[in-house]
Design an enzyme around this catalytic site. Structure first.
Site, PDB file in Angstrom:
ATOM      1  N   ARG A   1       6.078  -6.146   2.672  1.00 43.64           N
ATOM      2  CA  ARG A   1       6.657  -4.932   3.270  1.00 43.64           C
ATOM      3  C   ARG A   1       6.967  -5.109   4.753  1.00 43.64           C
ATOM      4  O   ARG A   1       6.884  -4.159   5.523  1.00 43.64           O
ATOM      5  CB  ARG A   1       5.717  -3.736   3.104  1.00 43.64           C
TER       6      ARG A   1
ATOM      7  N   ARG B   1       8.607   0.825   7.863  1.00 50.72           N
ATOM      8  CA  ARG B   1       8.505   1.936   8.806  1.00 50.72           C
ATOM      9  C   ARG B   1       7.660   1.671  10.038  1.00 50.72           C
ATOM     10  O   ARG B   1       7.705   2.433  10.998  1.00 50.72           O
ATOM     11  CB  ARG B   1       7.966   3.170   8.063  1.00 50.72           C
TER      12      ARG B   1
ATOM     13  N   ARG C   1      16.683   4.167   9.165  1.00 55.51           N
ATOM     14  CA  ARG C   1      16.205   5.024   8.072  1.00 55.51           C
ATOM     15  C   ARG C   1      16.473   6.507   8.359  1.00 55.51           C
ATOM     16  O   ARG C   1      16.682   7.285   7.435  1.00 55.51           O
ATOM     17  CB  ARG C   1      14.713   4.758   7.881  1.00 55.51           C
TER      18      ARG C   1
ATOM     19  N   ASP D   1      13.847  -2.735  -3.839  1.00 49.27           N
ATOM     20  CA  ASP D   1      12.624  -2.153  -4.395  1.00 49.27           C
ATOM     21  C   ASP D   1      12.461  -2.630  -5.827  1.00 49.27           C
ATOM     22  O   ASP D   1      13.453  -2.840  -6.534  1.00 49.27           O
ATOM     23  CB  ASP D   1      12.680  -0.626  -4.353  1.00 49.27           C
TER      24      ASP D   1
ATOM     25  N   TYR E   1       5.223   2.951 -13.472  1.00 45.71           N
ATOM     26  CA  TYR E   1       6.057   3.943 -12.763  1.00 45.71           C
ATOM     27  C   TYR E   1       6.985   4.688 -13.718  1.00 45.71           C
ATOM     28  O   TYR E   1       7.150   5.911 -13.618  1.00 45.71           O
ATOM     29  CB  TYR E   1       6.874   3.261 -11.657  1.00 45.71           C
TER      30      TYR E   1
HETATM   31  O1  CP3 Z   1       8.547  -6.459   1.609  1.00 49.45           O
HETATM   32  C1  CP3 Z   1       9.632  -6.081   2.075  1.00 49.45           C
HETATM   33  O2  CP3 Z   1       9.801  -5.869   3.288  1.00 49.45           O
HETATM   34  C2  CP3 Z   1      10.822  -5.959   1.140  1.00 49.45           C
HETATM   35  C3  CP3 Z   1      11.049  -4.678   0.592  1.00 49.45           C
HETATM   36  C4  CP3 Z   1      10.140  -4.044  -0.459  1.00 49.45           C
HETATM   37  C5  CP3 Z   1      10.075  -2.631  -0.601  1.00 49.45           C
HETATM   38  N1  CP3 Z   1       9.351  -2.346  -1.710  1.00 49.45           N
HETATM   39  C6  CP3 Z   1      10.732  -1.659   0.287  1.00 49.45           C
HETATM   40  C7  CP3 Z   1      10.233  -0.283   0.343  1.00 49.45           C
HETATM   41  C8  CP3 Z   1       9.358  -4.599  -1.469  1.00 49.45           C
HETATM   42  C9  CP3 Z   1       9.007  -6.051  -1.742  1.00 49.45           C
HETATM   43  C10 CP3 Z   1       8.873  -3.508  -2.266  1.00 49.45           C
HETATM   44  C11 CP3 Z   1       8.050  -3.689  -3.480  1.00 49.45           C
HETATM   45  C12 CP3 Z   1       7.503  -2.504  -4.155  1.00 49.45           C
HETATM   46  N2  CP3 Z   1       8.042  -1.252  -4.284  1.00 49.45           N
HETATM   47  C13 CP3 Z   1       6.282  -2.509  -4.884  1.00 49.45           C
HETATM   48  C14 CP3 Z   1       5.386  -3.719  -5.091  1.00 49.45           C
HETATM   49  C15 CP3 Z   1       4.555  -3.988  -3.895  1.00 49.45           C
HETATM   50  C16 CP3 Z   1       3.534  -2.946  -3.591  1.00 49.45           C
HETATM   51  O3  CP3 Z   1       3.668  -2.286  -2.550  1.00 49.45           O
HETATM   52  O4  CP3 Z   1       2.617  -2.798  -4.388  1.00 49.45           O
HETATM   53  C17 CP3 Z   1       6.092  -1.210  -5.396  1.00 49.45           C
HETATM   54  C18 CP3 Z   1       4.914  -0.751  -6.220  1.00 49.45           C
HETATM   55  C19 CP3 Z   1       7.227  -0.441  -5.024  1.00 49.45           C
HETATM   56  C20 CP3 Z   1       7.486   0.975  -5.382  1.00 49.45           C
HETATM   57  C21 CP3 Z   1       7.562   1.848  -4.193  1.00 49.45           C
HETATM   58  N3  CP3 Z   1       8.585   1.824  -3.274  1.00 49.45           N
HETATM   59  C22 CP3 Z   1       6.634   2.828  -3.789  1.00 49.45           C
HETATM   60  C23 CP3 Z   1       5.343   3.169  -4.521  1.00 49.45           C
HETATM   61  C24 CP3 Z   1       7.136   3.408  -2.624  1.00 49.45           C
HETATM   62  C25 CP3 Z   1       6.546   4.574  -1.878  1.00 49.45           C
HETATM   63  C26 CP3 Z   1       5.413   4.190  -1.046  1.00 49.45           C
HETATM   64  C27 CP3 Z   1       5.878   3.832   0.320  1.00 49.45           C
HETATM   65  O5  CP3 Z   1       5.433   2.796   0.834  1.00 49.45           O
HETATM   66  O6  CP3 Z   1       6.668   4.612   0.857  1.00 49.45           O
HETATM   67  C28 CP3 Z   1       8.334   2.729  -2.282  1.00 49.45           C
HETATM   68  C29 CP3 Z   1       9.198   2.969  -1.109  1.00 49.45           C
HETATM   69  C30 CP3 Z   1       9.563   1.798  -0.257  1.00 49.45           C
HETATM   70  N4  CP3 Z   1       9.902   0.533  -0.714  1.00 49.45           N
HETATM   71  C31 CP3 Z   1       9.710   1.793   1.159  1.00 49.45           C
HETATM   72  C32 CP3 Z   1      10.129   0.505   1.541  1.00 49.45           C
HETATM   73  C33 CP3 Z   1      10.475   0.007   2.910  1.00 49.45           C
HETATM   74  C34 CP3 Z   1       9.520   2.980   2.057  1.00 49.45           C
HETATM   75  C35 CP3 Z   1      10.756   3.800   1.952  1.00 49.45           C
HETATM   76  C36 CP3 Z   1      11.100   4.576   3.197  1.00 49.45           C
HETATM   77  O7  CP3 Z   1      11.597   3.955   4.172  1.00 49.45           O
HETATM   78  O8  CP3 Z   1      10.919   5.778   3.169  1.00 49.45           O
END
Ligand code: CP3
Length: 341
Positions: A23, A27, A36, A72, A149
Protein backbone atom coordinates in the site's frame (compact mmCIF):
# COMPACT_ATOMS: atom_id res chain seq x y z
CA UNK A 1 18.99 0.47 -13.17
CA UNK A 2 17.95 -0.92 -9.78
CA UNK A 3 16.86 -4.55 -10.21
CA UNK A 4 17.70 -5.70 -6.65
CA UNK A 5 14.14 -6.93 -6.08
CA UNK A 6 14.12 -9.18 -9.17
CA UNK A 7 17.61 -10.47 -8.45
CA UNK A 8 16.64 -11.49 -4.91
CA UNK A 9 13.50 -13.17 -6.28
CA UNK A 10 15.64 -15.17 -8.70
CA UNK A 11 17.88 -16.31 -5.85
CA UNK A 12 20.90 -14.22 -6.88
CA UNK A 13 23.17 -12.60 -4.31
CA UNK A 14 22.82 -8.84 -3.89
CA UNK A 15 24.91 -6.00 -2.50
CA UNK A 16 22.05 -4.84 -0.26
CA UNK A 17 18.45 -5.83 0.47
CA UNK A 18 15.56 -4.43 -1.60
CA UNK A 19 12.73 -2.74 0.30
CA UNK A 20 9.20 -1.68 -0.67
CA UNK A 21 5.93 -1.31 1.28
CA UNK A 22 2.51 -2.81 0.74
CA UNK A 23 0.00 0.00 0.00
CA UNK A 24 2.95 2.31 -0.59
CA UNK A 25 0.86 4.47 -2.95
CA UNK A 26 -1.76 5.75 -0.57
CA UNK A 27 -3.30 8.19 1.81
CA UNK A 28 -0.27 8.65 4.09
CA UNK A 29 1.23 10.78 1.29
CA UNK A 30 -0.07 14.34 0.80
CA UNK A 31 0.76 14.01 -2.90
CA UNK A 32 -1.66 11.06 -3.11
CA UNK A 33 -4.37 12.89 -1.15
CA UNK A 34 -4.08 15.90 -3.48
CA UNK A 35 -5.06 13.69 -6.42
CA UNK A 36 -7.60 11.66 -4.43
CA UNK A 37 -9.44 14.88 -3.45
CA UNK A 38 -10.21 15.48 -7.09
CA UNK A 39 -11.08 11.91 -8.17
CA UNK A 40 -12.89 8.87 -6.84
CA UNK A 41 -10.75 5.84 -6.01
CA UNK A 42 -12.21 3.74 -8.87
CA UNK A 43 -11.74 6.60 -11.32
CA UNK A 44 -8.08 6.74 -10.31
CA UNK A 45 -7.74 2.99 -10.93
CA UNK A 46 -9.42 3.31 -14.32
CA UNK A 47 -7.48 6.33 -15.59
CA UNK A 48 -4.02 5.08 -16.64
CA UNK A 49 -2.41 8.54 -16.33
CA UNK A 50 -3.62 8.92 -12.72
CA UNK A 51 -2.78 5.32 -11.80
CA UNK A 52 0.71 5.81 -13.24
CA UNK A 53 1.22 9.07 -11.41
CA UNK A 54 0.40 7.66 -7.96
CA UNK A 55 2.32 4.43 -8.65
CA UNK A 56 5.44 6.52 -9.17
CA UNK A 57 4.99 8.75 -6.10
CA UNK A 58 6.58 6.38 -3.54
CA UNK A 59 9.40 5.54 -5.97
CA UNK A 60 10.27 9.20 -6.33
CA UNK A 61 9.38 10.53 -2.88
CA UNK A 62 10.10 7.61 -0.53
CA UNK A 63 12.88 5.83 -2.43
CA UNK A 64 11.49 2.27 -2.51
CA UNK A 65 13.23 -0.41 -4.62
CA UNK A 66 10.08 -1.65 -6.39
CA UNK A 67 6.88 -0.11 -7.76
CA UNK A 68 3.49 -1.77 -7.40
CA UNK A 69 0.70 -1.08 -9.85
CA UNK A 70 -1.98 1.22 -8.43
CA UNK A 71 -5.18 -0.82 -8.65
CA UNK A 72 -7.26 -3.03 -6.34
CA UNK A 73 -7.74 -6.77 -5.92
CA UNK A 74 -11.51 -6.28 -6.31
CA UNK A 75 -11.47 -4.85 -9.86
CA UNK A 76 -11.80 -8.25 -11.60
CA UNK A 77 -14.96 -8.95 -9.58
CA UNK A 78 -16.56 -5.89 -11.14
CA UNK A 79 -15.42 -7.19 -14.53
CA UNK A 80 -17.18 -10.50 -13.72
CA UNK A 81 -20.48 -8.65 -13.39
CA UNK A 82 -20.67 -7.69 -9.70
CA UNK A 83 -21.38 -4.02 -9.06
CA UNK A 84 -18.59 -2.51 -6.90
CA UNK A 85 -18.62 0.77 -4.98
CA UNK A 86 -16.06 2.33 -2.68
CA UNK A 87 -17.95 4.16 0.05
CA UNK A 88 -16.06 6.76 2.09
CA UNK A 89 -15.42 5.31 5.53
CA UNK A 90 -16.90 1.87 4.71
CA UNK A 91 -14.39 0.66 2.16
CA UNK A 92 -15.51 -1.60 -0.69
CA UNK A 93 -19.18 -2.56 -1.06
CA UNK A 94 -20.88 -5.11 -3.34
CA UNK A 95 -24.57 -4.11 -3.12
CA UNK A 96 -25.66 -7.49 -4.53
CA UNK A 97 -23.40 -10.12 -2.99
CA UNK A 98 -23.11 -13.66 -4.37
CA UNK A 99 -24.33 -15.95 -1.60
CA UNK A 100 -25.48 -19.25 -3.13
CA UNK A 101 -25.19 -21.47 -6.16
CA UNK A 102 -28.33 -19.82 -7.51
CA UNK A 103 -26.48 -16.46 -7.49
CA UNK A 104 -23.65 -17.80 -9.64
CA UNK A 105 -25.65 -16.92 -12.76
CA UNK A 106 -24.85 -13.25 -11.99
CA UNK A 107 -21.08 -13.67 -12.46
CA UNK A 108 -19.03 -14.96 -15.38
CA UNK A 109 -15.44 -15.19 -16.61
CA UNK A 110 -14.99 -11.86 -18.41
CA UNK A 111 -13.16 -10.84 -21.55
CA UNK A 112 -10.26 -9.33 -19.60
CA UNK A 113 -8.99 -7.13 -22.44
CA UNK A 114 -12.41 -5.55 -22.89
CA UNK A 115 -13.22 -5.10 -19.18
CA UNK A 116 -9.81 -4.62 -17.54
CA UNK A 117 -7.84 -3.13 -20.42
CA UNK A 118 -7.35 0.05 -18.36
CA UNK A 119 -5.10 -1.94 -15.98
CA UNK A 120 -2.99 -3.13 -18.89
CA UNK A 121 -2.78 0.42 -20.28
CA UNK A 122 -1.64 1.62 -16.85
CA UNK A 123 1.05 -1.08 -16.64
CA UNK A 124 2.42 -0.17 -20.08
CA UNK A 125 2.47 3.51 -19.19
CA UNK A 126 4.14 2.90 -15.82
CA UNK A 127 6.87 0.75 -17.39
CA UNK A 128 7.53 3.54 -19.86
CA UNK A 129 7.66 6.22 -17.16
CA UNK A 130 9.77 4.11 -14.82
CA UNK A 131 12.24 3.60 -17.64
CA UNK A 132 14.00 0.79 -15.75
CA UNK A 133 14.48 2.73 -12.47
CA UNK A 134 12.91 -0.06 -10.39
CA UNK A 135 10.95 -3.24 -11.22
CA UNK A 136 7.14 -3.13 -11.46
CA UNK A 137 4.91 -5.59 -9.63
CA UNK A 138 1.42 -6.53 -10.70
CA UNK A 139 -0.97 -8.24 -8.31
CA UNK A 140 -4.29 -9.90 -7.64
CA UNK A 141 -6.24 -11.48 -4.80
CA UNK A 142 -6.45 -15.23 -4.24
CA UNK A 143 -9.85 -16.77 -5.06
CA UNK A 144 -10.57 -17.40 -1.36
CA UNK A 145 -9.80 -13.80 -0.37
CA UNK A 146 -11.76 -12.41 -3.34
CA UNK A 147 -14.70 -14.64 -2.38
CA UNK A 148 -14.77 -13.21 1.16
CA UNK A 149 -15.53 -9.74 -0.27
CA UNK A 150 -17.90 -10.90 -3.01
CA UNK A 151 -19.94 -13.13 -0.68
CA UNK A 152 -19.94 -10.86 2.38
CA UNK A 153 -20.68 -7.83 0.20
CA UNK A 154 -17.65 -5.96 1.53
CA UNK A 155 -15.39 -6.01 4.54
CA UNK A 156 -16.64 -8.28 7.32
CA UNK A 157 -16.12 -9.03 11.00
CA UNK A 158 -17.55 -12.54 11.32
CA UNK A 159 -17.41 -13.81 7.71
CA UNK A 160 -20.60 -15.77 8.43
CA UNK A 161 -21.87 -15.79 4.85
CA UNK A 162 -18.71 -17.03 3.20
CA UNK A 163 -17.77 -19.54 5.92
CA UNK A 164 -21.40 -20.66 6.17
CA UNK A 165 -21.70 -21.28 2.41
CA UNK A 166 -18.38 -23.14 2.36
CA UNK A 167 -19.73 -25.60 4.97
CA UNK A 168 -23.31 -25.81 3.69
CA UNK A 169 -22.63 -26.34 -0.02
CA UNK A 170 -18.94 -27.11 -0.62
CA UNK A 171 -19.54 -28.08 -4.27
CA UNK A 172 -21.38 -24.88 -5.14
CA UNK A 173 -18.80 -22.78 -3.31
CA UNK A 174 -15.99 -24.58 -5.17
CA UNK A 175 -17.68 -23.50 -8.43
CA UNK A 176 -17.43 -19.87 -7.35
CA UNK A 177 -13.74 -20.31 -6.48
CA UNK A 178 -13.13 -21.93 -9.85
CA UNK A 179 -14.71 -18.99 -11.68
CA UNK A 180 -12.50 -16.66 -9.63
CA UNK A 181 -9.41 -18.75 -10.39
CA UNK A 182 -10.07 -18.77 -14.14
CA UNK A 183 -10.71 -15.01 -14.15
CA UNK A 184 -7.59 -14.34 -12.06
CA UNK A 185 -5.37 -16.51 -14.26
CA UNK A 186 -6.49 -14.65 -17.40
CA UNK A 187 -6.27 -11.27 -15.68
CA UNK A 188 -2.77 -11.89 -14.32
CA UNK A 189 -1.46 -13.39 -17.58
CA UNK A 190 -2.61 -10.12 -19.14
CA UNK A 191 -0.71 -8.13 -16.51
CA UNK A 192 2.48 -10.02 -17.34
CA UNK A 193 1.95 -9.44 -21.07
CA UNK A 194 1.47 -5.72 -20.34
CA UNK A 195 4.78 -5.48 -18.46
CA UNK A 196 4.38 -6.66 -14.85
CA UNK A 197 7.80 -8.05 -13.86
CA UNK A 198 6.56 -10.01 -10.82
CA UNK A 199 3.09 -10.89 -9.51
CA UNK A 200 1.98 -10.77 -5.88
CA UNK A 201 -1.06 -12.80 -4.84
CA UNK A 202 -2.83 -11.38 -1.77
CA UNK A 203 -4.38 -14.03 0.48
CA UNK A 204 -5.34 -11.52 3.15
CA UNK A 205 -8.03 -13.76 4.66
CA UNK A 206 -6.44 -17.19 4.14
CA UNK A 207 -5.74 -17.34 7.87
CA UNK A 208 -9.49 -17.61 8.63
CA UNK A 209 -9.38 -21.26 7.57
CA UNK A 210 -7.98 -24.11 9.62
CA UNK A 211 -5.17 -26.17 8.13
CA UNK A 212 -7.26 -28.86 6.50
CA UNK A 213 -9.86 -26.45 5.13
CA UNK A 214 -7.19 -24.13 3.73
CA UNK A 215 -5.66 -27.13 1.91
CA UNK A 216 -9.01 -28.39 0.63
CA UNK A 217 -10.74 -25.09 -0.19
CA UNK A 218 -8.27 -22.25 -0.68
CA UNK A 219 -5.24 -24.05 -2.12
CA UNK A 220 -6.63 -25.76 -5.29
CA UNK A 221 -7.73 -22.51 -7.00
CA UNK A 222 -4.38 -20.90 -6.07
CA UNK A 223 -2.53 -23.82 -7.67
CA UNK A 224 -4.63 -23.39 -10.80
CA UNK A 225 -3.48 -19.76 -11.09
CA UNK A 226 0.12 -20.50 -10.18
CA UNK A 227 0.37 -23.28 -12.76
CA UNK A 228 -0.65 -20.80 -15.45
CA UNK A 229 1.84 -18.10 -14.38
CA UNK A 230 4.79 -20.13 -13.20
CA UNK A 231 8.08 -19.61 -14.99
CA UNK A 232 6.98 -16.32 -16.59
CA UNK A 233 7.85 -13.96 -13.73
CA UNK A 234 8.62 -14.40 -10.01
CA UNK A 235 5.50 -15.06 -7.92
CA UNK A 236 4.99 -13.66 -4.43
CA UNK A 237 2.36 -15.16 -2.13
CA UNK A 238 1.22 -12.92 0.73
CA UNK A 239 -0.77 -14.40 3.59
CA UNK A 240 -1.90 -12.74 6.79
CA UNK A 241 -2.49 -14.27 10.21
CA UNK A 242 -1.32 -17.69 9.08
CA UNK A 243 1.25 -19.04 11.55
CA UNK A 244 -0.90 -22.20 11.78
CA UNK A 245 -0.68 -22.65 7.99
CA UNK A 246 3.10 -22.50 7.63
CA UNK A 247 3.49 -26.31 7.43
CA UNK A 248 0.98 -26.32 4.52
CA UNK A 249 2.85 -23.54 2.73
CA UNK A 250 6.13 -25.46 2.51
CA UNK A 251 5.19 -26.97 -0.86
CA UNK A 252 3.62 -23.89 -2.44
CA UNK A 253 5.18 -23.50 -5.92
CA UNK A 254 6.10 -19.80 -5.70
CA UNK A 255 9.45 -18.06 -5.29
CA UNK A 256 8.59 -15.59 -2.54
CA UNK A 257 6.52 -16.05 0.62
CA UNK A 258 5.33 -12.81 2.21
CA UNK A 259 4.10 -12.97 5.81
CA UNK A 260 2.62 -10.67 8.41
CA UNK A 261 4.42 -9.53 11.55
CA UNK A 262 3.14 -12.12 14.02
CA UNK A 263 6.19 -14.39 13.77
CA UNK A 264 9.87 -13.44 13.50
CA UNK A 265 11.32 -14.25 10.08
CA UNK A 266 13.89 -16.73 11.37
CA UNK A 267 11.08 -18.81 12.88
CA UNK A 268 9.05 -18.54 9.68
CA UNK A 269 12.09 -19.78 7.78
CA UNK A 270 12.54 -22.79 10.04
CA UNK A 271 8.84 -23.62 9.64
CA UNK A 272 8.67 -23.40 5.83
CA UNK A 273 12.17 -24.56 4.94
CA UNK A 274 14.96 -22.84 3.04
CA UNK A 275 13.36 -22.88 -0.41
CA UNK A 276 11.59 -19.50 -0.24
CA UNK A 277 12.73 -15.95 -0.51
CA UNK A 278 10.91 -14.37 2.45
CA UNK A 279 9.23 -10.98 2.21
CA UNK A 280 8.17 -8.85 5.15
CA UNK A 281 7.44 -8.33 7.90
CA UNK A 282 7.68 -5.16 9.99
CA UNK A 283 4.53 -4.44 11.95
CA UNK A 284 3.10 -1.41 10.07
CA UNK A 285 2.31 0.27 13.40
CA UNK A 286 6.06 0.45 14.16
CA UNK A 287 6.08 3.35 11.68
CA UNK A 288 3.81 5.26 14.08
CA UNK A 289 6.54 5.12 16.77
CA UNK A 290 9.46 7.56 17.28
CA UNK A 291 12.42 7.36 14.84
CA UNK A 292 14.70 5.47 17.31
CA UNK A 293 12.12 2.69 17.58
CA UNK A 294 11.79 2.46 13.80
CA UNK A 295 15.55 2.09 13.40
CA UNK A 296 15.80 -0.48 16.21
CA UNK A 297 12.92 -2.62 14.92
CA UNK A 298 14.21 -2.44 11.34
CA UNK A 299 17.63 -3.59 12.55
CA UNK A 300 16.01 -6.53 14.36
CA UNK A 301 14.06 -7.43 11.23
CA UNK A 302 17.16 -7.50 9.05
CA UNK A 303 18.93 -9.65 11.66
CA UNK A 304 16.02 -12.11 11.74
CA UNK A 305 16.12 -12.36 7.93
CA UNK A 306 19.87 -12.99 7.64
CA UNK A 307 19.53 -16.76 7.35
CA UNK A 308 18.39 -16.57 3.71
CA UNK A 309 17.06 -14.40 0.91
CA UNK A 310 14.94 -11.46 2.08
CA UNK A 311 12.84 -8.71 0.49
CA UNK A 312 12.18 -6.19 3.23
CA UNK A 313 8.57 -5.03 3.51
CA UNK A 314 5.85 -4.44 6.07
CA UNK A 315 3.70 -7.28 7.38
CA UNK A 316 0.59 -5.60 5.91
CA UNK A 317 -0.31 -2.29 4.28
CA UNK A 318 1.12 0.99 5.53
CA UNK A 319 -1.44 2.86 7.64
CA UNK A 320 -2.90 6.14 6.33
CA UNK A 321 -1.84 7.84 9.61
CA UNK A 322 1.87 7.17 8.98
CA UNK A 323 4.20 10.17 8.82
CA UNK A 324 5.87 9.96 5.36
CA UNK A 325 9.19 10.87 7.00
CA UNK A 326 8.89 7.68 9.04
CA UNK A 327 8.32 5.65 5.87
CA UNK A 328 11.41 7.27 4.36
CA UNK A 329 13.42 6.48 7.50
CA UNK A 330 12.41 2.80 7.31
CA UNK A 331 13.45 2.58 3.65
CA UNK A 332 16.73 4.43 4.20
CA UNK A 333 17.58 2.35 7.27
CA UNK A 334 17.17 -0.89 5.31
CA UNK A 335 19.22 0.44 2.42
CA UNK A 336 22.07 1.54 4.71
CA UNK A 337 22.17 -1.23 7.28
CA UNK A 338 21.83 -4.11 4.84
CA UNK A 339 24.68 -2.79 2.71
CA UNK A 340 27.14 -3.54 5.54
CA UNK A 341 27.93 -7.22 6.13
O1 CP3 B 1 0.12 -1.35 -2.61
C1 CP3 B 1 -0.14 -0.41 -3.38
O2 CP3 B 1 0.26 0.74 -3.18
C2 CP3 B 1 -0.93 -0.71 -4.65
C3 CP3 B 1 -2.32 -0.54 -4.57
C4 CP3 B 1 -3.24 -1.47 -3.77
C5 CP3 B 1 -4.49 -1.00 -3.28
N1 CP3 B 1 -5.17 -2.06 -2.78
C6 CP3 B 1 -4.97 0.38 -3.37
C7 CP3 B 1 -6.02 0.84 -2.45
C8 CP3 B 1 -3.15 -2.82 -3.46
C9 CP3 B 1 -2.00 -3.79 -3.68
C10 CP3 B 1 -4.39 -3.19 -2.85
C11 CP3 B 1 -4.71 -4.57 -2.43
C12 CP3 B 1 -5.96 -4.82 -1.70
N2 CP3 B 1 -7.18 -4.20 -1.82
C13 CP3 B 1 -6.12 -5.87 -0.75
C14 CP3 B 1 -5.05 -6.88 -0.37
C15 CP3 B 1 -4.08 -6.30 0.58
C16 CP3 B 1 -4.63 -5.97 1.93
O3 CP3 B 1 -4.68 -4.78 2.26
O4 CP3 B 1 -5.00 -6.90 2.63
C17 CP3 B 1 -7.45 -5.81 -0.27
C18 CP3 B 1 -8.05 -6.72 0.77
C19 CP3 B 1 -8.10 -4.76 -0.98
C20 CP3 B 1 -9.52 -4.36 -0.84
C21 CP3 B 1 -9.67 -2.98 -0.35
N3 CP3 B 1 -9.36 -1.86 -1.09
C22 CP3 B 1 -10.13 -2.56 0.91
C23 CP3 B 1 -10.57 -3.48 2.04
C24 CP3 B 1 -10.12 -1.16 0.91
C25 CP3 B 1 -10.62 -0.26 2.00
C26 CP3 B 1 -9.68 -0.14 3.10
C27 CP3 B 1 -8.77 1.01 2.87
O5 CP3 B 1 -7.55 0.83 3.07
O6 CP3 B 1 -9.29 2.07 2.53
C28 CP3 B 1 -9.57 -0.74 -0.34
C29 CP3 B 1 -9.33 0.65 -0.78
C30 CP3 B 1 -7.97 0.99 -1.30
N4 CP3 B 1 -7.19 0.19 -2.12
C31 CP3 B 1 -7.27 2.21 -1.11
C32 CP3 B 1 -6.06 2.13 -1.82
C33 CP3 B 1 -5.01 3.18 -1.99
C34 CP3 B 1 -7.79 3.40 -0.34
C35 CP3 B 1 -8.74 4.10 -1.23
C36 CP3 B 1 -8.82 5.59 -1.01
O7 CP3 B 1 -7.89 6.31 -1.44
O8 CP3 B 1 -9.82 6.01 -0.46
Amino acid sequence: MNDLFLRVCRGESVERLPVWMMRQAGRYMSEYRAIREKHGFLTMCKTPELAAEVTLQPVELVGVDAAILFADILLPLEAMGAELKFVQGDGPVFPQPIRSTADLGRVRVPDVEATLGYVYDALRLIRKELDGRVPLLGFGGTPWTLATYLVEGGTSKSFGHVLGWSYADPKGFAKLLDLLAETSALYLEGQIDAGAQAIQLFDTWGGLLDRRRWREIALPPVLKIVERLRGKVPLVYYIRDAAHLLPELRELPVEVLSVDWRMPLDEVRSAVGGRFVLQGNLDPTVLLAPPETIVEKTRELIEAGRGGAHVVNLGHGILPTTDPDHARLFVKTVQEISATP
